[in-house]
Write a protein that holds these residues in place. Structure first.
Motif, PDB file in Angstrom:
ATOM      1  N   HIS A  87      35.827 -81.553 -13.627  1.00 17.12           N
ATOM      2  CA  HIS A  87      36.683 -80.771 -14.508  1.00 17.12           C
ATOM      3  C   HIS A  87      37.706 -81.619 -15.260  1.00 17.12           C
ATOM      4  O   HIS A  87      38.581 -81.083 -15.926  1.00 17.12           O
ATOM      5  CB  HIS A  87      37.404 -79.680 -13.712  1.00 17.12           C
ATOM      6  CG  HIS A  87      38.529 -80.180 -12.857  1.00 17.12           C
ATOM      7  ND1 HIS A  87      38.367 -81.135 -11.903  1.00 17.12           N
ATOM      8  CD2 HIS A  87      39.849 -79.841 -12.828  1.00 17.12           C
ATOM      9  CE1 HIS A  87      39.520 -81.374 -11.306  1.00 17.12           C
ATOM     10  NE2 HIS A  87      40.435 -80.611 -11.858  1.00 17.12           N
ATOM     11  N   GLU A  93      33.125 -67.624 -12.197  1.00 17.09           N
ATOM     12  CA  GLU A  93      32.569 -66.975 -13.386  1.00 17.09           C
ATOM     13  C   GLU A  93      31.354 -66.116 -13.050  1.00 17.09           C
ATOM     14  O   GLU A  93      31.173 -65.033 -13.584  1.00 17.09           O
ATOM     15  CB  GLU A  93      32.170 -68.037 -14.424  1.00 17.09           C
ATOM     16  CG  GLU A  93      33.305 -68.934 -14.889  1.00 17.09           C
ATOM     17  CD  GLU A  93      34.339 -68.160 -15.663  1.00 17.09           C
ATOM     18  OE1 GLU A  93      33.956 -67.319 -16.494  1.00 17.09           O
ATOM     19  OE2 GLU A  93      35.538 -68.402 -15.437  1.00 17.09           O
ATOM     20  N   THR A 103      36.003 -72.568 -16.709  1.00 14.59           N
ATOM     21  CA  THR A 103      36.134 -71.498 -17.691  1.00 14.59           C
ATOM     22  C   THR A 103      35.523 -71.908 -19.026  1.00 14.59           C
ATOM     23  O   THR A 103      35.413 -71.092 -19.936  1.00 14.59           O
ATOM     24  CB  THR A 103      37.617 -71.135 -17.897  1.00 14.59           C
ATOM     25  OG1 THR A 103      38.340 -72.314 -18.260  1.00 14.59           O
ATOM     26  CG2 THR A 103      38.206 -70.565 -16.609  1.00 14.59           C
ATOM     27  N   ASP A 124      32.386 -71.014  -7.669  1.00 12.40           N
ATOM     28  CA  ASP A 124      32.100 -70.344  -8.939  1.00 12.40           C
ATOM     29  C   ASP A 124      32.976 -69.102  -9.087  1.00 12.40           C
ATOM     30  O   ASP A 124      32.868 -68.167  -8.293  1.00 12.40           O
ATOM     31  CB  ASP A 124      30.619 -69.957  -8.974  1.00 12.40           C
ATOM     32  CG  ASP A 124      30.223 -69.214 -10.245  1.00 12.40           C
ATOM     33  OD1 ASP A 124      30.967 -69.291 -11.232  1.00 12.40           O
ATOM     34  OD2 ASP A 124      29.161 -68.566 -10.226  1.00 12.40           O
ATOM     35  N   CYS A 166      31.477 -76.381 -15.479  1.00 10.53           N
ATOM     36  CA  CYS A 166      31.855 -75.322 -16.413  1.00 10.53           C
ATOM     37  C   CYS A 166      32.750 -74.314 -15.716  1.00 10.53           C
ATOM     38  O   CYS A 166      32.304 -73.217 -15.372  1.00 10.53           O
ATOM     39  CB  CYS A 166      30.622 -74.619 -16.971  1.00 10.53           C
ATOM     40  SG  CYS A 166      29.468 -75.694 -17.822  1.00 10.53           S
ATOM     41  N   ASN A 180      29.446 -78.133 -10.521  1.00 10.24           N
ATOM     42  CA  ASN A 180      30.300 -77.288 -11.351  1.00 10.24           C
ATOM     43  C   ASN A 180      30.908 -78.125 -12.465  1.00 10.24           C
ATOM     44  O   ASN A 180      31.828 -78.907 -12.243  1.00 10.24           O
ATOM     45  CB  ASN A 180      31.395 -76.644 -10.498  1.00 10.24           C
ATOM     46  CG  ASN A 180      32.248 -75.672 -11.296  1.00 10.24           C
ATOM     47  OD1 ASN A 180      32.111 -75.551 -12.509  1.00 10.24           O
ATOM     48  ND2 ASN A 180      33.140 -74.967 -10.620  1.00 10.24           N
ATOM     49  N   CYS A 184      32.825 -75.382 -20.771  1.00 11.99           N
ATOM     50  CA  CYS A 184      32.070 -76.608 -20.499  1.00 11.99           C
ATOM     51  C   CYS A 184      32.454 -77.670 -21.515  1.00 11.99           C
ATOM     52  O   CYS A 184      32.412 -77.407 -22.718  1.00 11.99           O
ATOM     53  CB  CYS A 184      30.571 -76.359 -20.595  1.00 11.99           C
ATOM     54  SG  CYS A 184      29.940 -75.008 -19.602  1.00 11.99           S
ATOM     55  N   TYR A 244      32.197 -80.761  -8.115  1.00 10.35           N
ATOM     56  CA  TYR A 244      32.773 -80.227  -9.349  1.00 10.35           C
ATOM     57  C   TYR A 244      33.281 -81.352 -10.238  1.00 10.35           C
ATOM     58  O   TYR A 244      33.641 -82.437  -9.780  1.00 10.35           O
ATOM     59  CB  TYR A 244      33.898 -79.240  -9.037  1.00 10.35           C
ATOM     60  CG  TYR A 244      35.101 -79.825  -8.332  1.00 10.35           C
ATOM     61  CD1 TYR A 244      36.226 -80.250  -9.051  1.00 10.35           C
ATOM     62  CD2 TYR A 244      35.131 -79.935  -6.951  1.00 10.35           C
ATOM     63  CE1 TYR A 244      37.335 -80.776  -8.402  1.00 10.35           C
ATOM     64  CE2 TYR A 244      36.231 -80.460  -6.292  1.00 10.35           C
ATOM     65  CZ  TYR A 244      37.330 -80.873  -7.016  1.00 10.35           C
ATOM     66  OH  TYR A 244      38.432 -81.393  -6.372  1.00 10.35           O
ATOM     67  N   ASP A 274      26.187 -76.093 -13.839  1.00 11.64           N
ATOM     68  CA  ASP A 274      26.632 -74.782 -14.310  1.00 11.64           C
ATOM     69  C   ASP A 274      28.095 -74.570 -13.932  1.00 11.64           C
ATOM     70  O   ASP A 274      28.872 -75.531 -13.910  1.00 11.64           O
ATOM     71  CB  ASP A 274      25.733 -73.689 -13.721  1.00 11.64           C
ATOM     72  CG  ASP A 274      25.524 -72.529 -14.679  1.00 11.64           C
ATOM     73  OD1 ASP A 274      26.503 -71.817 -14.940  1.00 11.64           O
ATOM     74  OD2 ASP A 274      24.396 -72.354 -15.163  1.00 11.64           O
ATOM     75  N   SER A 275      28.443 -73.340 -13.596  1.00 15.22           N
ATOM     76  CA  SER A 275      29.830 -72.987 -13.288  1.00 15.22           C
ATOM     77  C   SER A 275      30.122 -73.005 -11.795  1.00 15.22           C
ATOM     78  O   SER A 275      31.093 -72.403 -11.345  1.00 15.22           O
ATOM     79  CB  SER A 275      30.156 -71.604 -13.860  1.00 15.22           C
ATOM     80  OG  SER A 275      29.351 -70.599 -13.271  1.00 15.22           O
TER      81      SER A 275
END
Length: 763
Positions: free
Chosen positions: A183, A207, A252, A205, A250, A248, A254, A181, A132-133
């Motif tokens: 990214h 978000e 801002t 997170d 996502c 993580n 995904c 994470y 998820d975020s």
């Protein structure tokens, strides 16, 4: 309100009742509780007939902000009289509530001493991976480890990664056992967009979505959790003793590359369950989530995914593979009501999470958004000179519309829900007095706006729970529906779970409304979505995996599906909020998840790698396409080993049959394994709610299990009858039920046939 709340008491017994007073009859809100009590005492004296004042009512609480009204000691006769008065909006008897989750765990029957919780020791030996975020563990008790917690199971090989804004040594513990994470994909994509600045990668997170989902799945119990006083209670995850590993992918947004990397890492880390609250609607061999999920399931990891939030349109359901559990969203027996009163005397039920002072002592002018600049109440388009001090009726939207009205000087907002959402109107944490109403109610309010000098008032009830009307659960309007676009023979969604207005942990980096202009920060937030339903099932799967360690992911899903229920708390069939009609398999899959019954399903349907390969071969996938999913070789035609297997023969705990013509006949095969306590068991079949117009022949009609035959095969041959082929209907529902007298193993059945069938019969 249920009648039993004010049932007659013939012996003159007295109970405590909460009385919700219509705002025009209530005193002006004040912090002077003595003044409020005097006012409500006068209200009672004036409202109750002289002969009904004995014994004298006594007010024990007067409310100014949490609700409009009071709590009083009354006889049942006094309460019943108050209930029917125009000045009273509702009367509910005070209830004795034990400490519970802010509804979802107790709604699911997961109390501390429930069978599944006890059998799994709250899921302590399970690790749930949340893709998820990220996660926000700073000062969040949901992710704190209790002193009794031991190290995670040795099968988990993950850990936490530090970052300038994420101190792994401080934040990670025996509860939060992993935080990583991914990214790179996001950075690469943003670098290709002019003016875009990639967010810095971190497990933290910013978000809120990932934190919310993680705490739903396995958050530790937190007392007195609430959002601005709403949904107050003990918040705890579905598997409150399980461990959390956050990935993580996502920040801002995904990207499929980041998500795939996260799943890859989770498999390597050895998580037991993957909760992935995102997804796509694509062919399986080009869907990164389904590809990665196949690998996870093959490694023995249960994977739950959301159906999507684009409902109620037909056939938009996502995450279509049979190896994942696709979860739709349902309501619970709790609402956040805020009545809207008009100057013509009519009152409508609104929904809101507004927490500020209620400023209305008198009605306020009411205007329609289109008449003051924008029917959608878009920011910057409202005429402040026409909005100031007024309540604005807006079309569509949520908290952003309320903010636009506030910025234009408005006193409040009434926001219309979508027309296709039926009874669903979302409660939002507004920055001004604002509510959401159903589309039908908004139309009536709009018509009132055309009358001379329209006025309105918004009141607040706070949390309404228990037996609310209409009954619960219901299928959320936004929850995506079937059929399965890729394989109609595989029912999707698989199941529904609580996904409407769920309170769970929240990030300290974003506001509860998720608006940049909102300065508020909270530890818990209330949001809705199939993303919230998914971690409920993830948590249940973690409990089952500990309690039944020899079950495969497919058998866990089978247990969830065949023990699901289809009745709401009024005894009727679960309804679809969008239509008000009974929900069918395309709306709710096998039904609503029932965790404790899933612990002992009797029989289970299993599927493993070779079964999924057979399924893909039956779909017509090439060796190369299948290899994308399996990582297998393309040197030989893998489907040559899986000939003569139809898509409908996949060993799924449901039957979905798409007839091609009126004389079509379809046979589907299934294998069930006896997991009940009795090795020697005999199961016989029956049908639930068998509709007229089709037939289904089961062979054999009886399954006899013993030590040498723990798994048995059966077939069902479906055919249409003239009554169906000559009708205008194109869909029928039923269920096949196997029972040994103790267990009921229920498989939903949905049959569809072409709309041209009746015309073909006539010609």
């Amino acid at each position: 309100m249920p009648a039993e709340d004010v049932e007659p008491v013939h012996d003159g017994g007295i109970s405590t009742y909460l009385v919700h007073v219509e705002y025009s009859h209530a005193p002006r809100p004040t912090r002077n509780t003595a003044r409020l009590t005097r006012a409500y005492t006068s209200f009672l004296r004036d409202t109750l007939p002289a002969g009904m004042n004995a014994p004298a009512p006594s007010i024990i609480y007067s409310y100014a902000h949490a609700m409009t009204g009071f709590a009083a000691r009354l006889t049942a006769r006094q309460a019943a009289h108050l209930k029917v008065q125009p000045s009273v909006l509702g009367v509910t008897r005070d209830r004795l509530y034990k400490l519970h989750t802010t509804m979802s765990s107790s709604f699911l029957g997961l109390t501390p001493f429930s069978p599944l919780v006890v059998a799994s020791n709250r899921g302590t030996d399970a690790v749930i991976g949340v893709i998820d975020s990220g996660i926000y563990p700073k000062d969040r008790a949901s992710f704190a480890a209790d002193r009794w917690m031991k190290p995670p199971p040795t099968s988990f090989r993950g850990g936490c990664v530090s970052h300038p804004d994420f101190n792994a040594t401080e934040y990670c513990n025996y509860k939060l056992v992993g935080a990583k994470y991914f990214h790179n994909g996001h950075v690469a994509m943003m670098s290709q967009m002019a003016g875009s600045t990639p967010a810095s990668g971190s497990p933290l997170d910013v978000e809120g979505h990932g934190t919310h989902c993680a705490s739903i799945a396995a958050g530790a119990p937190v007392r007195n959790a609430n959002l601005f006083g709403f949904a107050r209670g003990v918040a705890k995850g579905t598997a409150s003793g399980a461990r959390i590993a956050s990935y993580n992918a996502c920040g801002t947004s995904c990207t499929s590359s980041d998500v795939t990397a996260a799943i890859d890492e989770a498999i390597a880390d050895g998580v037991d369950v993957l909760s992935i609250s995102l997804g796509f609607d694509a062919d399986l061999y080009i869907d990164p989530v389904m590809i990665a999920s196949f690998r996870a399931v093959r490694a023995g990891i249960f994977v739950s995914t959301p159906a999507g939030n684009e409902g109620p349109y037909d056939a938009p359901v996502g995450n279509l593979a049979p190896w994942v559990c696709t979860v739709g969203a349902s309501t619970m027996n709790r609402e956040f009501r805020a009545p809207v009163s008009l100057g013509n005397g009519k009152t409508f039920t609104g929904y809101s999470l507004y927490s500020g002072p209620d400023p209305y002592g008198t009605m306020k002018p009411l205007v329609y958004g289109l008449d003051v600049g924008s029917q959608f109440c878009e920011a910057g388009k409202l005429d402040a000179s026409k909005v100031k001090g007024k309540i604005v009726l807006c079309v569509g939207g949520a908290a952003a519309q309320g903010l636009a009205v506030k910025q234009a000087g408005g006193a409040g907002a009434i926001i219309a829900s979508r027309g296709d959402y039926g009874d669903f109107a979302r409660a939002d944490p507004h920055l001004l007095p604002a509510v959401t109403v159903t589309f039908d109610d908004a139309i009536e309010i709009r018509q009132y706006c055309n009358t001379p000098n329209p006025v309105a008032r918004i009141s607040y009830f706070n949390t309404v729970k228990g037996f609310v009307n209409p009954p619960s659960p219901r299928v959320a309007s936004f929850s995506n529906r079937g059929p399965n676009r890729l394989a109609p023979e595989i029912l999707k969604p698989d199941i529904i779970a609580p996904g409407v207005e769920i309170l769970a942990a929240w990030t300290g980096e974003a506001s509860p409304s998720q608006l940049d202009a909102d300065p508020r920060r909270v530890k818990f937030n209330i949001i809705s979505g199939t993303s919230m339903a998914t971690p409920h099932v993830s948590g249940i799967a973690a409990l089952l995996k500990v309690a039944q360690p020899d079950w495969t992911p497919a058998e866990i899903k089978s247990a969830l599906m065949t023990t699901a229920y289809n009745e709401d708390n009024s005894g009727g069939v679960i309804k679809d909020m969008a239509t008000g009609k009974e929900a069918g398999p395309f709306q709710m899959g096998a039904g609503h998840v029932d965790p404790n019954r899933a612990l002992d399903p009797g029989l289970v349907y299993n599927a493993e790698s070779h079964d999924y390969i057979s399924f893909m071969c039956a779909l017509g996938y090439t060796t190369q396409q299948i290899a994308i999913l399996t990582g297998g070789s393309t040197a030989k035609d893998i489907c040559s080993e899986h000939e003569d297997i139809a898509v409908g023969d996949h060993n799924y705990p449901a039957f979905s049959v798409a007839f091609k013509s009126s004389d079509d006949k379809v046979t589907q095969r299934r294998i069930v394994r006896n997991v009940g306590s009795h090795v020697n068991a005999v199961y016989t079949f029956s049908y639930r709610a068998l509709p007229i117009g089709w037939s289904a022949i089961v062979d054999p009609p009886e399954l006899e299990f013993d030590a040498g035959h723990t798994s048995l095969e059966y077939t069902v041959t479906f055919s249409l009858l003239p009554a169906a082929s000559n009708s205008s209907q194109t869909e029928a529902h039923s269920a096949l039920v196997w029972t040994d007298g103790k267990h009921k193993v229920v498989s939903p059945i949905v049959l569809t046939w072409p709309t041209t069938t009746a015309a073909m019969e006539v010609m």
